[in-house]
Motif scaffolding. Sequence first.
Motif, PDB file in Angstrom:
ATOM      1  N   TYR A   1       0.859  -1.181   0.000  1.00 35.11           N
ATOM      2  CA  TYR A   1       0.000   0.000   0.000  1.00 35.11           C
ATOM      3  C   TYR A   1       0.897   1.234   0.000  1.00 35.11           C
ATOM      4  CZ  TYR A   1      -3.436   3.405   1.804  1.00 35.11           C
ATOM      5  OH  TYR A   1      -4.248   4.495   1.993  1.00 35.11           O
ATOM      6  N   PRO A   2       0.631   2.219  -0.882  1.00 36.61           N
ATOM      7  CA  PRO A   2       1.535   3.377  -1.000  1.00 36.61           C
ATOM      8  C   PRO A   2       1.594   4.190   0.287  1.00 36.61           C
ATOM      9  CG  PRO A   2       0.059   3.249  -2.886  1.00 36.61           C
ATOM     10  CD  PRO A   2      -0.459   2.277  -1.863  1.00 36.61           C
ATOM     11  N   TYR A   3       2.719   4.107   0.972  1.00 31.46           N
ATOM     12  CA  TYR A   3       2.899   4.836   2.222  1.00 31.46           C
ATOM     13  C   TYR A   3       3.182   6.309   1.933  1.00 31.46           C
ATOM     14  CZ  TYR A   3       4.916   6.466   6.545  1.00 31.46           C
ATOM     15  OH  TYR A   3       5.168   7.203   7.669  1.00 31.46           O
ATOM     16  N   PRO A   4       2.672   7.315   2.726  1.00 32.11           N
ATOM     17  CA  PRO A   4       1.862   7.111   3.922  1.00 32.11           C
ATOM     18  C   PRO A   4       0.398   6.835   3.633  1.00 32.11           C
ATOM     19  CG  PRO A   4       2.229   9.442   3.622  1.00 32.11           C
ATOM     20  CD  PRO A   4       3.000   8.748   2.541  1.00 32.11           C
ATOM     21  N   GLY A   5      -0.089   7.259   2.493  1.00 32.26           N
ATOM     22  CA  GLY A   5      -1.432   6.885   2.088  1.00 32.26           C
ATOM     23  C   GLY A   5      -2.537   7.682   2.751  1.00 32.26           C
ATOM     24  N   ARG A   6      -3.662   7.704   2.059  1.00 36.24           N
ATOM     25  CA  ARG A   6      -4.833   8.438   2.531  1.00 36.24           C
ATOM     26  C   ARG A   6      -5.325   7.917   3.876  1.00 36.24           C
ATOM     27  NH1 ARG A   6      -7.179  13.166   1.027  1.00 36.24           N
ATOM     28  NH2 ARG A   6      -6.916  12.634  -1.181  1.00 36.24           N
ATOM     29  N   LEU A   7      -5.191   6.616   4.096  1.00 38.90           N
ATOM     30  CA  LEU A   7      -5.669   6.014   5.337  1.00 38.90           C
ATOM     31  C   LEU A   7      -4.979   6.619   6.550  1.00 38.90           C
ATOM     32  CD1 LEU A   7      -7.281   3.668   6.785  1.00 38.90           C
ATOM     33  CD2 LEU A   7      -5.183   2.338   6.560  1.00 38.90           C
ATOM     34  N   GLN A   8      -3.644   6.651   6.543  1.00 35.37           N
ATOM     35  CA  GLN A   8      -2.912   7.166   7.695  1.00 35.37           C
ATOM     36  C   GLN A   8      -3.191   8.646   7.914  1.00 35.37           C
ATOM     37  OE1 GLN A   8       1.351   6.201   8.391  1.00 35.37           O
ATOM     38  NE2 GLN A   8       1.676   8.409   8.407  1.00 35.37           N
ATOM     39  N   ILE A   9      -3.177   9.439   6.835  1.00 37.31           N
ATOM     40  CA  ILE A   9      -3.395  10.878   6.959  1.00 37.31           C
ATOM     41  C   ILE A   9      -4.774  11.160   7.549  1.00 37.31           C
ATOM     42  CG2 ILE A   9      -3.583  13.044   5.672  1.00 37.31           C
ATOM     43  CD1 ILE A   9      -1.611  11.794   3.626  1.00 37.31           C
TER      44      ILE A   9
END
Length: 381
Positions: A82-90
């Motif tokens: 999954y492309p870090y940092p990604g929408r999920l983490q933000i």
Amino acid sequence: MDFGLTIDQKSFINEIAEFCSAHCKAIDINDLEKRGADPEAIEQKLAAKSWYGLPFPEEYGGSGRGYLSVGLLIERLAMGGYPYPGRLQITMLNGLNVLKNGSHAQKMDLLPKICRGERTMSISVTEPNAGSNIASLQTAATPKDDGWVINGQKLYSSGAVGERNIIMVAARTDFSVKAHKGLTLFLVPSTRPGLKFTRLEAMGRNIGGLYEVFFDDVWVPNENVLGEVNKGWSAMTKGFNVERAIVSAGYLGFSERIFNHTVTIANERYGRNGDSGKRGAVMSRLAEFATELQAAKLLTYQALRLADREKLSIEAVCQCKVYGSELAKRLGDFCAEVAGGIGYRMDSLAQWYYRETRIVTVGGGSSQIMRNVAAAQLGLK
């Protein structure tokens, strides 16, 4: 090495690995970078798994899991492609700020939508003349018509655009007091009139888009103030420790991904039939990195466990952030070295790993600042 994970946490790790194996291998990094886009189909699947709601209480539609579980999710997604940092983490990190500082109405409106994947969040704090010293920011918000008008400019805002997005904006609401005392946080929908976005072409962090954001008489109602007026500094900084521990979990996962890719390249280029001298040198370095990854994991997991017990110290955060980010950067260097000429091509993963790891020792608190903060805790003046 036994990291003391529970049966439930180990099962969760396996679930994440299965998800990444099924959905992340087909991600086209080059395409996402060129478009400044998120992998939307995967984002929808993450929401369907209820992972956007992992850290939020059940009353808002979340799972109510602890910070260690959140860190495991961020780590294993980054490790699995999954492309870090990604929408999920933000979105998670900014949503946690709403959970800690938001009004009841803000929580009831935003958090259930975040948990369902219907809302995303980003943050706009950095300015052309306000980087690490965020107390010096100059974007201004003035009262008008039961609300506030925001004017100014922000830099390096990841994922700031999108009809579903809310930007957490730091602005100065009182210029007559000391720098850190006159700041206020605002929740600004990305569709608000007066906003202008310019996508920045950067060395890394292009997936999801990196933006310069201009505020030209952007009006928001009073209910969009996050926390108290003129107390935005406290609202921002009191969550920094936990956020940096979670970010460090992402560094760890990305480092593990780079390490695994480097091992693959090394076997292809310096296998048993290759140059024995070069092979020995590469294998020795990989063995050192394997040891360092274990150390980074211990530091990161310990910080997240302390956060779950509300005992997270500044020292623990500085240790895992500095160690983890610098390890990721060195692994990015080494992967490019091992790949040789192939790693210099723009269609290789090695060059992407190299570019993506340039910023990790700067963003979220630079290594220099983290060391200074840690030194202050030792009583050094």
